[in-house]
Design a protein around this motif. Sequence first.
Motif, PDB file in Angstrom:
ATOM      1  N   SER A   1       0.812  -1.217   0.000  1.00 31.13           N
ATOM      2  CA  SER A   1       0.000   0.000   0.000  1.00 31.13           C
ATOM      3  C   SER A   1       0.844   1.266   0.000  1.00 31.13           C
ATOM      4  O   SER A   1       0.357   2.353  -0.345  1.00 31.13           O
ATOM      5  CB  SER A   1      -0.934   0.001   1.215  1.00 31.13           C
ATOM      6  OG  SER A   1      -0.180  -0.088   2.419  1.00 31.13           O
ATOM      7  N   GLN A   2       2.118   1.160   0.370  1.00 32.83           N
ATOM      8  CA  GLN A   2       3.012   2.320   0.397  1.00 32.83           C
ATOM      9  C   GLN A   2       3.771   2.515  -0.923  1.00 32.83           C
ATOM     10  O   GLN A   2       4.520   3.489  -1.063  1.00 32.83           O
ATOM     11  CB  GLN A   2       4.029   2.163   1.538  1.00 32.83           C
ATOM     12  CG  GLN A   2       3.391   1.991   2.910  1.00 32.83           C
ATOM     13  CD  GLN A   2       2.535   3.192   3.283  1.00 32.83           C
ATOM     14  OE1 GLN A   2       2.919   4.342   3.082  1.00 32.83           O
ATOM     15  NE2 GLN A   2       1.350   2.918   3.834  1.00 32.83           N
ATOM     16  N   ARG A   3       3.573   1.618  -1.870  1.00 33.79           N
ATOM     17  CA  ARG A   3       4.285   1.731  -3.150  1.00 33.79           C
ATOM     18  C   ARG A   3       3.746   2.912  -3.945  1.00 33.79           C
ATOM     19  O   ARG A   3       2.536   3.179  -3.919  1.00 33.79           O
ATOM     20  CB  ARG A   3       4.107   0.441  -3.953  1.00 33.79           C
ATOM     21  CG  ARG A   3       4.981   0.365  -5.196  1.00 33.79           C
ATOM     22  CD  ARG A   3       4.814  -0.969  -5.904  1.00 33.79           C
ATOM     23  NE  ARG A   3       3.471  -1.129  -6.477  1.00 33.79           N
ATOM     24  CZ  ARG A   3       3.099  -2.180  -7.209  1.00 33.79           C
ATOM     25  NH1 ARG A   3       3.971  -3.164  -7.423  1.00 33.79           N
ATOM     26  NH2 ARG A   3       1.878  -2.251  -7.690  1.00 33.79           N
ATOM     27  N   PRO A   4       4.613   3.652  -4.639  1.00 34.31           N
ATOM     28  CA  PRO A   4       4.144   4.809  -5.416  1.00 34.31           C
ATOM     29  C   PRO A   4       3.076   4.419  -6.432  1.00 34.31           C
ATOM     30  O   PRO A   4       3.108   3.326  -7.008  1.00 34.31           O
ATOM     31  CB  PRO A   4       5.414   5.319  -6.105  1.00 34.31           C
ATOM     32  CG  PRO A   4       6.542   4.801  -5.270  1.00 34.31           C
ATOM     33  CD  PRO A   4       6.076   3.500  -4.711  1.00 34.31           C
ATOM     34  N   ALA A   5       2.136   5.338  -6.661  1.00 40.29           N
ATOM     35  CA  ALA A   5       1.036   5.050  -7.586  1.00 40.29           C
ATOM     36  C   ALA A   5       1.529   4.856  -9.008  1.00 40.29           C
ATOM     37  O   ALA A   5       0.920   4.117  -9.784  1.00 40.29           O
ATOM     38  CB  ALA A   5       0.011   6.182  -7.529  1.00 40.29           C
ATOM     39  N   GLU A   6       2.653   5.472  -9.380  1.00 41.85           N
ATOM     40  CA  GLU A   6       3.153   5.342 -10.752  1.00 41.85           C
ATOM     41  C   GLU A   6       3.591   3.922 -11.076  1.00 41.85           C
ATOM     42  O   GLU A   6       3.649   3.532 -12.237  1.00 41.85           O
ATOM     43  CB  GLU A   6       4.316   6.304 -10.968  1.00 41.85           C
ATOM     44  CG  GLU A   6       5.545   5.978 -10.122  1.00 41.85           C
ATOM     45  CD  GLU A   6       6.704   6.934 -10.358  1.00 41.85           C
ATOM     46  OE1 GLU A   6       7.843   6.568 -10.019  1.00 41.85           O
ATOM     47  OE2 GLU A   6       6.463   8.033 -10.885  1.00 41.85           O
ATOM     48  N   ALA A   7       3.880   3.139 -10.025  1.00 48.79           N
ATOM     49  CA  ALA A   7       4.278   1.751 -10.276  1.00 48.79           C
ATOM     50  C   ALA A   7       3.086   0.882 -10.651  1.00 48.79           C
ATOM     51  O   ALA A   7       3.238  -0.144 -11.313  1.00 48.79           O
ATOM     52  CB  ALA A   7       4.970   1.172  -9.042  1.00 48.79           C
ATOM     53  N   ALA A   8       1.888   1.293 -10.240  1.00 49.51           N
ATOM     54  CA  ALA A   8       0.716   0.462 -10.473  1.00 49.51           C
ATOM     55  C   ALA A   8       0.218   0.517 -11.902  1.00 49.51           C
ATOM     56  O   ALA A   8      -0.265  -0.482 -12.438  1.00 49.51           O
ATOM     57  CB  ALA A   8      -0.408   0.858  -9.514  1.00 49.51           C
ATOM     58  N   ASP A   9       0.316   1.694 -12.563  1.00 52.69           N
ATOM     59  CA  ASP A   9      -0.265   1.827 -13.906  1.00 52.69           C
ATOM     60  C   ASP A   9       0.683   1.427 -15.023  1.00 52.69           C
ATOM     61  O   ASP A   9       0.319   1.475 -16.197  1.00 52.69           O
ATOM     62  CB  ASP A   9      -0.761   3.255 -14.135  1.00 52.69           C
ATOM     63  CG  ASP A   9       0.355   4.292 -14.006  1.00 52.69           C
ATOM     64  OD1 ASP A   9       1.535   3.895 -13.953  1.00 52.69           O
ATOM     65  OD2 ASP A   9       0.028   5.487 -13.954  1.00 52.69           O
ATOM     66  N   ARG A  10       1.920   1.066 -14.710  1.00 51.01           N
ATOM     67  CA  ARG A  10       2.915   0.581 -15.667  1.00 51.01           C
ATOM     68  C   ARG A  10       3.292   1.622 -16.722  1.00 51.01           C
ATOM     69  O   ARG A  10       3.880   1.281 -17.744  1.00 51.01           O
ATOM     70  CB  ARG A  10       2.402  -0.685 -16.390  1.00 51.01           C
ATOM     71  CG  ARG A  10       2.054  -1.846 -15.471  1.00 51.01           C
ATOM     72  CD  ARG A  10       1.508  -3.019 -16.257  1.00 51.01           C
ATOM     73  NE  ARG A  10       1.035  -4.089 -15.405  1.00 51.01           N
ATOM     74  CZ  ARG A  10       1.755  -5.146 -15.043  1.00 51.01           C
ATOM     75  NH1 ARG A  10       3.002  -5.258 -15.460  1.00 51.01           N
ATOM     76  NH2 ARG A  10       1.239  -6.072 -14.274  1.00 51.01           N
ATOM     77  N   ALA A  11       2.928   2.855 -16.510  1.00 50.48           N
ATOM     78  CA  ALA A  11       3.245   3.881 -17.507  1.00 50.48           C
ATOM     79  C   ALA A  11       4.708   4.292 -17.449  1.00 50.48           C
ATOM     80  O   ALA A  11       5.305   4.650 -18.465  1.00 50.48           O
ATOM     81  CB  ALA A  11       2.344   5.098 -17.310  1.00 50.48           C
ATOM     82  N   VAL A  12       5.298   4.221 -16.268  1.00 45.48           N
ATOM     83  CA  VAL A  12       6.687   4.656 -16.075  1.00 45.48           C
ATOM     84  C   VAL A  12       7.565   3.424 -15.908  1.00 45.48           C
ATOM     85  O   VAL A  12       7.267   2.562 -15.070  1.00 45.48           O
ATOM     86  CB  VAL A  12       6.802   5.570 -14.841  1.00 45.48           C
ATOM     87  CG1 VAL A  12       8.249   5.997 -14.619  1.00 45.48           C
ATOM     88  CG2 VAL A  12       5.894   6.786 -14.996  1.00 45.48           C
ATOM     89  N   PRO A  13       8.638   3.270 -16.674  1.00 47.82           N
ATOM     90  CA  PRO A  13       9.516   2.107 -16.516  1.00 47.82           C
ATOM     91  C   PRO A  13      10.368   2.217 -15.260  1.00 47.82           C
ATOM     92  O   PRO A  13      10.505   3.291 -14.674  1.00 47.82           O
ATOM     93  CB  PRO A  13      10.373   2.151 -17.780  1.00 47.82           C
ATOM     94  CG  PRO A  13      10.401   3.586 -18.168  1.00 47.82           C
ATOM     95  CD  PRO A  13       9.058   4.144 -17.789  1.00 47.82           C
TER      96      PRO A  13
END
Length: 478
Positions: free
Chosen positions: A288-300
């Motif tokens: 739950s503490q992981r950055p949101a950008e990691a969830a959408d796979r948009a940023v490598p």
Amino acid sequence: MGARVKTSTTALPGGGRRQWAADRALRPAMRSPGRPQPSRTVQRAFWRLIAEGLSTEKASAGVGVSWPVGFRWFRHAGGMAPMSLDEPTGRYLSFAEREEIALLVAQGEGVRAIARRIGRDPGTISRELRRNAATCSGKQVYRAGVAQWKAQEAAKRPKTAKLVGNDQLRDYVQDRLAGKVRRSDGTAVLGPTPPTWKGLNKPHRQDRRWATAWSPQQISHRLRVDFPDDDSMRVSHEAIYQSLFIQGRGALKRELVTCLRTGRALREPRARSRNEAQGHVTSDVALSQRPAEAADRAVPGHWEGDLIIGTGRSAIGTLVERSSRCTLLVHLPRLEGWGEVPPVKNGPSLGGYGAVAMNAALTASISRLPEQLRQTLTWDRGKELSGHALLTLATGTRVFFADPHSPWQRPSNENTNGLLRQYFPKGTDLSRWSAEDLEAVALAVNGRPRKVLGWKTPAEVFEEQLRSLHQSGVATTD
């Protein structure tokens, strides 16, 4: 003038000796059926029950055939229905109608009377009695079973499979399916020597053949990329599966099913085992503490990781980049003293994936990546990464742990581990493979086109990411 020989036509309905001879002249020679098989209606009902999830034995009993017959149907067709499950149109006589015709003929009814009773044209009945009657005794005797078999044989329209008639297409499919695994310099890696294939599923706790092992779906869609202007280089993934599973259907040998990821000799569902999660994780490194950008796979730069375990406490680390699906394999060799020093309770793990050894191996692998491509790492709750704080200090990669019993929170890694089990089956010693061997397997996996990537390969997408980072870095410098 010689005496004329009178030919009796009492055995022919309507005295149609001339028409009967014409029909026999046009009809190709038929092999003796022996005992005629059950009608296609029965077989179609059998495959419908199989599609509903019934076992072969129950499906056989459901249509009134013995279980050895049902098992033979299932195995001969590779677990795939060899016919359409849709009911045929009313244009064709059904087996029930043929049984009714046989009963009425035995009762001495004429052609027109039979036609009225079953609601068919008299010409249909006449042709049926003439063409599909049994003739082994030298006379025409109408039997429903023989008539159904003759009608089924005459209805067949044999067609050469595309993989049989197109050598270039067959070679392409076979190379992507069963080609050799190669290192980066092009040299082939033989891999282990698998046991002889006996027509069964993949061997349990034994080595499997190493191959490029593209899935039929990957091969089918990649053909459009590699041959965009050649319509002859097209084949559906279902046609490839049929060539593998159904005996005599195509040009591919049955034993090539060992190159499929599942390794199944028959196309049927299989049970999946679930690994139990373990280990303790503090709240600051929970998923739950992981950055949101990691969830959408948009940023490598966001990775998922885990271990695949072998016998003798051997293991291989797997890292998968969430955006490109690029895979890195982490070599975990035995530590000094393995097999010589007796194990000590709470002592150092000499198998290769204790906390200290795991940190060292992961640090070496992750440090080779550009800084922008090592943002976070999501791991299972195994104790092998209990020293994650030291890993973060050494590489700058923040480590987060999935929730207990939640493998779907690392979907790319779970899927990749399933792919890798084709090369590293459960129950085998994984410590025998060198870092170079692992690199060759990673190249093979990263060289497979993926549907989720628009049929690009992970290696191609990862290369694009590296070029993008390089260009942005040059622009920043300027």
